[in-house]
Scaffold this motif. Sequence first.
Motif, PDB file in Angstrom:
ATOM      1  N   ILE A   1       0.843  -1.209   0.000  1.00 47.55           N
ATOM      2  CA  ILE A   1       0.000   0.000   0.000  1.00 47.55           C
ATOM      3  C   ILE A   1       0.876   1.255   0.000  1.00 47.55           C
ATOM      4  O   ILE A   1       0.527   2.259  -0.636  1.00 47.55           O
ATOM      5  N   PHE A   2       2.049   1.173   0.618  1.00 48.41           N
ATOM      6  CA  PHE A   2       2.915   2.360   0.627  1.00 48.41           C
ATOM      7  C   PHE A   2       3.553   2.580  -0.748  1.00 48.41           C
ATOM      8  O   PHE A   2       3.721   3.726  -1.164  1.00 48.41           O
TER       9      PHE A   2
ATOM     10  N   ILE B   1       1.013   4.334  -2.673  1.00 53.46           N
ATOM     11  CA  ILE B   1       0.959   5.750  -2.280  1.00 53.46           C
ATOM     12  C   ILE B   1       2.087   6.512  -2.972  1.00 53.46           C
ATOM     13  O   ILE B   1       1.879   7.589  -3.545  1.00 53.46           O
TER      14      ILE B   1
ATOM     15  N   PHE C   1       4.522  11.093   4.522  1.00 52.48           N
ATOM     16  CA  PHE C   1       3.096  11.444   4.413  1.00 52.48           C
ATOM     17  C   PHE C   1       2.435  11.253   5.768  1.00 52.48           C
ATOM     18  O   PHE C   1       2.948  10.517   6.634  1.00 52.48           O
ATOM     19  N   LEU C   2       1.302  11.928   5.946  1.00 52.14           N
ATOM     20  CA  LEU C   2       0.618  11.848   7.243  1.00 52.14           C
ATOM     21  C   LEU C   2       0.017  10.474   7.459  1.00 52.14           C
ATOM     22  O   LEU C   2      -0.600   9.900   6.543  1.00 52.14           O
ATOM     23  N   ASP C   3       0.200   9.947   8.680  1.00 49.63           N
ATOM     24  CA  ASP C   3      -0.485   8.707   9.057  1.00 49.63           C
ATOM     25  C   ASP C   3      -1.980   9.000   9.126  1.00 49.63           C
ATOM     26  O   ASP C   3      -2.406   9.983   9.738  1.00 49.63           O
ATOM     27  N   ILE C   4      -2.761   8.150   8.507  1.00 44.97           N
ATOM     28  CA  ILE C   4      -4.202   8.363   8.406  1.00 44.97           C
ATOM     29  C   ILE C   4      -4.915   8.101   9.741  1.00 44.97           C
ATOM     30  O   ILE C   4      -6.053   8.537   9.941  1.00 44.97           O
ATOM     31  N   ASN C   5      -4.234   7.436  10.654  1.00 39.81           N
ATOM     32  CA  ASN C   5      -4.760   7.190  12.009  1.00 39.81           C
ATOM     33  C   ASN C   5      -3.793   7.790  13.033  1.00 39.81           C
ATOM     34  O   ASN C   5      -3.109   7.058  13.751  1.00 39.81           O
TER      35      ASN C   5
ATOM     36  N   LEU D   1       4.583   9.361   8.551  1.00 42.62           N
ATOM     37  CA  LEU D   1       5.319   8.141   8.211  1.00 42.62           C
ATOM     38  C   LEU D   1       6.385   8.474   7.176  1.00 42.62           C
ATOM     39  O   LEU D   1       6.114   9.213   6.228  1.00 42.62           O
TER      40      LEU D   1
ATOM     41  N   LEU E   1       7.622   0.106  14.611  1.00 46.43           N
ATOM     42  CA  LEU E   1       6.935  -1.035  15.224  1.00 46.43           C
ATOM     43  C   LEU E   1       5.808  -1.467  14.307  1.00 46.43           C
ATOM     44  O   LEU E   1       5.537  -0.823  13.296  1.00 46.43           O
ATOM     45  N   GLY E   2       5.169  -2.527  14.668  1.00 45.79           N
ATOM     46  CA  GLY E   2       3.981  -2.937  13.939  1.00 45.79           C
ATOM     47  C   GLY E   2       4.286  -3.908  12.814  1.00 45.79           C
ATOM     48  O   GLY E   2       5.396  -3.985  12.300  1.00 45.79           O
ATOM     49  N   LEU E   3       3.248  -4.638  12.460  1.00 41.87           N
ATOM     50  CA  LEU E   3       3.369  -5.682  11.434  1.00 41.87           C
ATOM     51  C   LEU E   3       2.313  -5.495  10.353  1.00 41.87           C
ATOM     52  O   LEU E   3       2.139  -6.346   9.488  1.00 41.87           O
ATOM     53  N   GLU E   4       1.614  -4.362  10.430  1.00 40.30           N
ATOM     54  CA  GLU E   4       0.444  -4.172   9.571  1.00 40.30           C
ATOM     55  C   GLU E   4       0.812  -4.029   8.096  1.00 40.30           C
ATOM     56  O   GLU E   4       0.188  -4.644   7.239  1.00 40.30           O
ATOM     57  N   VAL E   5       1.807  -3.203   7.809  1.00 42.05           N
ATOM     58  CA  VAL E   5       2.184  -2.951   6.416  1.00 42.05           C
ATOM     59  C   VAL E   5       3.612  -3.465   6.191  1.00 42.05           C
ATOM     60  O   VAL E   5       4.545  -3.055   6.886  1.00 42.05           O
TER      61      VAL E   5
ATOM     62  N   HIS F   1       8.907   1.391   7.536  1.00 42.05           N
ATOM     63  CA  HIS F   1       8.478   2.771   7.776  1.00 42.05           C
ATOM     64  C   HIS F   1       8.848   3.212   9.176  1.00 42.05           C
ATOM     65  O   HIS F   1       8.896   2.409  10.100  1.00 42.05           O
TER      66      HIS F   1
ATOM     67  N   HIS G   1       7.648   5.915  12.126  1.00 38.20           N
ATOM     68  CA  HIS G   1       6.633   6.866  12.605  1.00 38.20           C
ATOM     69  C   HIS G   1       7.360   8.043  13.253  1.00 38.20           C
ATOM     70  O   HIS G   1       8.226   7.838  14.114  1.00 38.20           O
TER      71      HIS G   1
HETATM   72  P1  AMP Z   1       2.271  -0.467  11.485  1.00 36.78           P
HETATM   73  O1  AMP Z   1       2.770  -1.441  10.451  1.00 36.78           O
HETATM   74  O2  AMP Z   1       1.678  -1.112  12.669  1.00 36.78           O
HETATM   75  O3  AMP Z   1       3.277   0.606  11.801  1.00 36.78           O
HETATM   76  O4  AMP Z   1       1.004   0.270  10.854  1.00 36.78           O
HETATM   77  C1  AMP Z   1       1.054   0.975   9.643  1.00 36.78           C
HETATM   78  C2  AMP Z   1       0.628   2.396   9.827  1.00 36.78           C
HETATM   79  O5  AMP Z   1       0.288   2.880   8.537  1.00 36.78           O
HETATM   80  C3  AMP Z   1      -0.589   2.632  10.725  1.00 36.78           C
HETATM   81  O6  AMP Z   1      -0.280   3.636  11.693  1.00 36.78           O
HETATM   82  C4  AMP Z   1      -1.675   3.090   9.756  1.00 36.78           C
HETATM   83  O7  AMP Z   1      -2.528   4.055  10.301  1.00 36.78           O
HETATM   84  C5  AMP Z   1      -0.858   3.671   8.629  1.00 36.78           C
HETATM   85  N1  AMP Z   1      -1.533   3.605   7.337  1.00 36.78           N
HETATM   86  C6  AMP Z   1      -2.058   2.488   6.751  1.00 36.78           C
HETATM   87  N2  AMP Z   1      -2.585   2.809   5.560  1.00 36.78           N
HETATM   88  C7  AMP Z   1      -2.384   4.142   5.394  1.00 36.78           C
HETATM   89  C8  AMP Z   1      -2.719   5.064   4.362  1.00 36.78           C
HETATM   90  N3  AMP Z   1      -3.370   4.680   3.250  1.00 36.78           N
HETATM   91  N4  AMP Z   1      -2.379   6.364   4.520  1.00 36.78           N
HETATM   92  C9  AMP Z   1      -1.722   6.765   5.633  1.00 36.78           C
HETATM   93  N5  AMP Z   1      -1.381   5.946   6.640  1.00 36.78           N
HETATM   94  C10 AMP Z   1      -1.712   4.655   6.522  1.00 36.78           C
END
Ligand code: AMP
Length: 128
Positions: free
Chosen positions: A4-5, A8, A27-31, A39, A85-89, A93, A95
């Motif tokens: 996803i990054f 972007i 870019f700004l974190d959306i959350n 980020l 930190l994190g495993l989401e993306v 990256h 923060h």
């Molecule tokens: P983590 O891998 O836990 O650091 O999480 C990934 C971060 O990316 C989270 O803080 C999300 O809010 C952020 N994030 C995910 N998708 C987007 C997006 N499309 N635009 C901006 N931030 C995003």
Amino acid sequence: MASIFSKIIDGEIPSYKVAEDENYYAFLDINPLAEGHTLVVPKKEVDYIFDLDDKTLSGMMVFAKKVAAKIKAMTGCKKVAVVVLGLEVAHAHIHLIPMNSEADVDFHREKLQLTPERFAEIARKLSE
Ligand code: AMP
């Protein structure tokens, strides 16, 4: 499949861009945990930050330093936290989070809900 990054960075998915050069994108974190939560990502798509080659890894911190200076100036925070930190993306990256106390960097806290207009305004101020 591109992360996803990467989408972007390529402009396939919109973002509130703060800064960019040939190797990095911010870019700004959306959350966001706070206004200005940004980020920083390498354009090179690598999952784990310590798998980046040394030049890209060290350059990423120098790029982040410039962005952090803007965040500090805009928010008036004491320091800008640098968090990995994190495993989401699965795209390395950093923060960057405005910080006045350690509690400001608690990822379990409820995230801010900002309007698109406010995100755009923050991104504009940080990119000036
Ligand atoms: P983590 O891998 O836990 O650091 O999480 C990934 C971060 O990316 C989270 O803080 C999300 O809010 C952020 N994030 C995910 N998708 C987007 C997006 N499309 N635009 C901006 N931030 C995003």
